[in-house]
Design an enzyme around this catalytic site. Structure first.
Site: not given
Lengths: 440, 233
Positions: B127, B130
């Site tokens: 989720c 980066d």
């Protein structure tokens, strides 16, 4: 004095010796030491930097063109102003000159391997991060080596292996690539795509078979050994868990391809049934090698504590089935004046056989599995004595082959890399630098 | 700190192999003292779990399944740990007692196989990872062709990889790599609509809620783990 040989490798018939020093590769006939092939890597060591610069210029040009077209199409917005302010002629970046204290760039051959049919020699270079492929033609009396391909990779290759017509290259970024062993033009490095990858520097790669099915074994700077299907390398079979420190060498004996012996920064080797994901046992080295460890085996000063032990780094594992049908494991620990041998028993237990001490520290060794001879390159400040020949004698003990003095002298003299002082040597021992010393 | 370099040698604690993992510490209520073993094993992993929003929402949905969050940033992991302890204390006598969720600090890109066995997981969540915008850093992205092989290894056949991001480029990147990987197959929008985890993922993470507040877009892509080819083991 002569710069020591960094890699030595013999063919199966023990008739020729491949040896590398810095950017020189030489092929010697073992019968008389005559040079029958040679190659010098003339690539500019700043090639990668120049390439980086070219890429940067390209990117800058592309960006400035984009900006131009963007400001043409944009009308009167604040954005346009910004862009106009920006549209100066692009600055050509300078080739960065390594400052004092920057790690030196070396132009040397990092690894060498011979294809099974001995028609090709492959290697990797440090300077331009390339794999080099040579055709070996012993009929050619002038030079038996012919470079047929030089494939540059995105990251520095660390280890190579050969599967029939494919070269398998494992790199510092953890990725494994395959390329064809042929004389076709190399491909643009950006179009290469890895067949598998670790998130850790790879230290060794092997192709192994089990029941006619192939696998790729990879070892990394963490403790991992991975077994992947091949060619469908995206299907991972399993990991072999047993190491605490980095893995540096993977070896599968010719006499039993179901076995794997692995070593690295631990005090032991691991003996595996690699297909069955089974650790058969550990071969302890610490006690046996301790007498051969020196001050040089302590960690670098900034990591040194009063409790720091001398560190063991395995640089080579080899195996030998003797005429008396006994099986041996031979181990070279980095920067030691010794070779350890172990007998591998039928129940896969291992018995220490011999701690053979040598006159000089050994840099690299190559073993002929047919006749039990070993060629070793010596860390020695000399003009005529850079190699030693050893043999498994009738008692399966290592002994010096005495009658090789003239041969060694001939070969050493042919080595063209002269140096004034020892500190001009390229780093001969770098395996221990794989050790993780993280502080956070 | 918003970022962490997945390549560096952080001093991490991780088991030598899945056999050496001490799950009892993380899920004490699922440990059976008589048989000296766990009564359930981790089946759902939230890789880069951030502040743990997804974990807390998944907990009541899968009361018998163990759900693990992995997070590389120390302070964030600590926060989630405290959050779970607080939830467990508060709901000690409730039906939903949050004993089935836990978190550990780890580098999933390097050490996932140290924690999980082959085929152990049925769901993996990625989720708002980066985005690592720079080209040079793309290998640091959590979804790459080569890492997907590791995810395929720990996922069972039919298991699902869930991805969500508010960065369209990253979404395209993840879809491209999952699409190219022979062991994954995209699940369509219909499936996403009826799948409760996809819905929870869309609405429950802290990052996701921030994106909603800022009226940003969110992209979801879910992929099913295909059977291992017959000629492979």
């Amino acid at each position: 004095m002569k710069h020591p040989f960094q890699i030595v490798l013999t063919n199966k018939a023990s008739t020729i010796l491949f040896a590398s020093v810095k950017n020189h590769l030489q092929v010697f006939r073992i019968a008389d030491g005559e040079v029958i092939g040679s190659w010098i890597d003339t690539v500019d060591i700043f090639t990668p930097l120049k390439k980086q610069q070219e890429d940067k210029i390209k990117a800058l040009k592309a960006a400035s063109e984009n900006k131009d077209s963007a400001s043409d199409s944009n009308d009167g917005s604040a954005e346009k102003k910004l862009k106009n302010n920006d549209s100066k002629p692009i600055k050509i970046p300078k080739i960065p000159v390594p400052g004092p204290g920057a790690p030196p760039i070396y132009n040397y051959i990092r690894s060498l391997a011979l294809s099974k049919d001995e028609k090709h020699l492959v290697g990797t270079t440090d300077s331009d991060k390339a794999a080099i492929i040579f055709e070996i033609d012993l009929e050619n009396s002038e030079n038996c080596l012919k470079l047929i391909k030089r494939q540059v990779f995105p990251k520095r290759p660390c280890a190579v292996s050969i599967d029939e017509s494919k070269l398998i290259v494992a790199d510092k970024f953890g990725d494994v690539y395959t390329i064809d062993i042929d004389s076709e033009e190399p491909v643009e490095e950006k179009t290469l795509s890895p067949i598998l990858g670790h998130v850790s520097m790879l230290s060794d790669v092997l192709v192994a078979s089990y029941n006619d099915k192939k696998f790729i074994l990879t070892g990394d700077r963490d403790e991992h050994i991975r077994v992947s299907n091949y060619p469908k390398a995206y299907v991972i079979k399993n990991w072999l868990f047993g190491h605490h420190e980095f893995v540096s060498d993977l070896h599968i004996p010719e006499f039993d391809p179901s076995l794997l012996i692995s070593g690295g920064g631990d005090d032991y080797l691991c003996l595996w049934k690699w297909y069955e994901d089974k650790l058969l046992g550990k071969i302890e080295l610490r006690e046996l090698i301790e007498p051969f460890l020196t001050e040089a085996h302590f960690p670098p000063e900034r990591f040194l504590t009063p409790e720091s032990p001398k560190e063991i780094s395995v640089s080579k594992i080899l195996t030998y089935a003797s005429k008396s049908k006994k099986k041996y494991i031979l181990v070279l620990v980095e920067n030691t004046k010794s070779l350890l041998t172990f007998e591998l028993n039928d129940d896969y237990t291992v018995t220490h056989k011999q701690s053979f001490s040598t006159e000089y520290p050994l840099i690299d060794i190559t073993l002929n599995e047919n006749d039990g001879t070993i060629v070793a390159s010596l860390d020695h400040e000399t003009t005529d004595n850079l190699l030693a020949f050893y043999i498994f004698n009738e008692n399966d003990e290592l002994a010096i082959l005495e009658d090789k003095i003239d041969l060694v002298k001939t070969i050493t003299t042919a080595n063209q890399c002269d140096v004034e002082r020892r500190d001009e040597f390229y780093p001969l021992y770098y395996i221990n630098t794989l050790r993780k010393r993280s502080e956070h | 700190r918003a970022h962490s370099n997945p390549f560096s040698d952080h001093r991490l604690e991780y088991p030598r192999s899945p056999d050496d993992m001490n799950w009892e510490k993380l899920f004490p209520k699922f440990y059976d003292e008589e048989s000296n073993s766990m009564t359930s094993s981790v089946e759902i992993a939230d890789i880069g779990c951030g502040y743990g929003g997804l974990l807390t929402k998944l907990a009541p949905e899968f009361p018998e399944k163990l759900i693990l969050g992995m997070e590389i940033r120390v302070q964030v992991t600590q926060y989630v740990e405290d959050r779970i302890i607080a939830l467990r204390n508060k709901h000690e006598n409730d039906e939903v007692n949050f004993q089935n969720i836990s978190v550990l600090r780890g580098n999933a890109m390097k050490f996932l196989p140290n924690f999980f066995r082959k085929g152990q997981l049925s769901k993996m969540f990625f989720c708002f990872p980066d985005p690592h915008f720079k080209q040079r850093k793309h290998k640091a992205r959590i979804i790459t062709n080569t890492l997907l092989s590791e995810y395929a290894y720990v996922l069972r056949e039919g298991g699902v990889v869930y991805t969500i991001t508010d960065v369209e480029d990253l979404h395209k990147w993840m879809v491209k790599h999952l699409e190219e990987h022979p062991l994954f197959e995209r699940l369509d929008e219909e499936w996403e609509k009826q799948d409760k985890c996809a819905n929870i993922m869309y609405n429950s993470t802290e990052e996701g809620q921030k994106v909603t507040r800022n009226k940003g877009s969110k992209w979801i892509a879910c992929y099913r783990r295909l059977p291992t080819p017959e000629d492979c083991v």
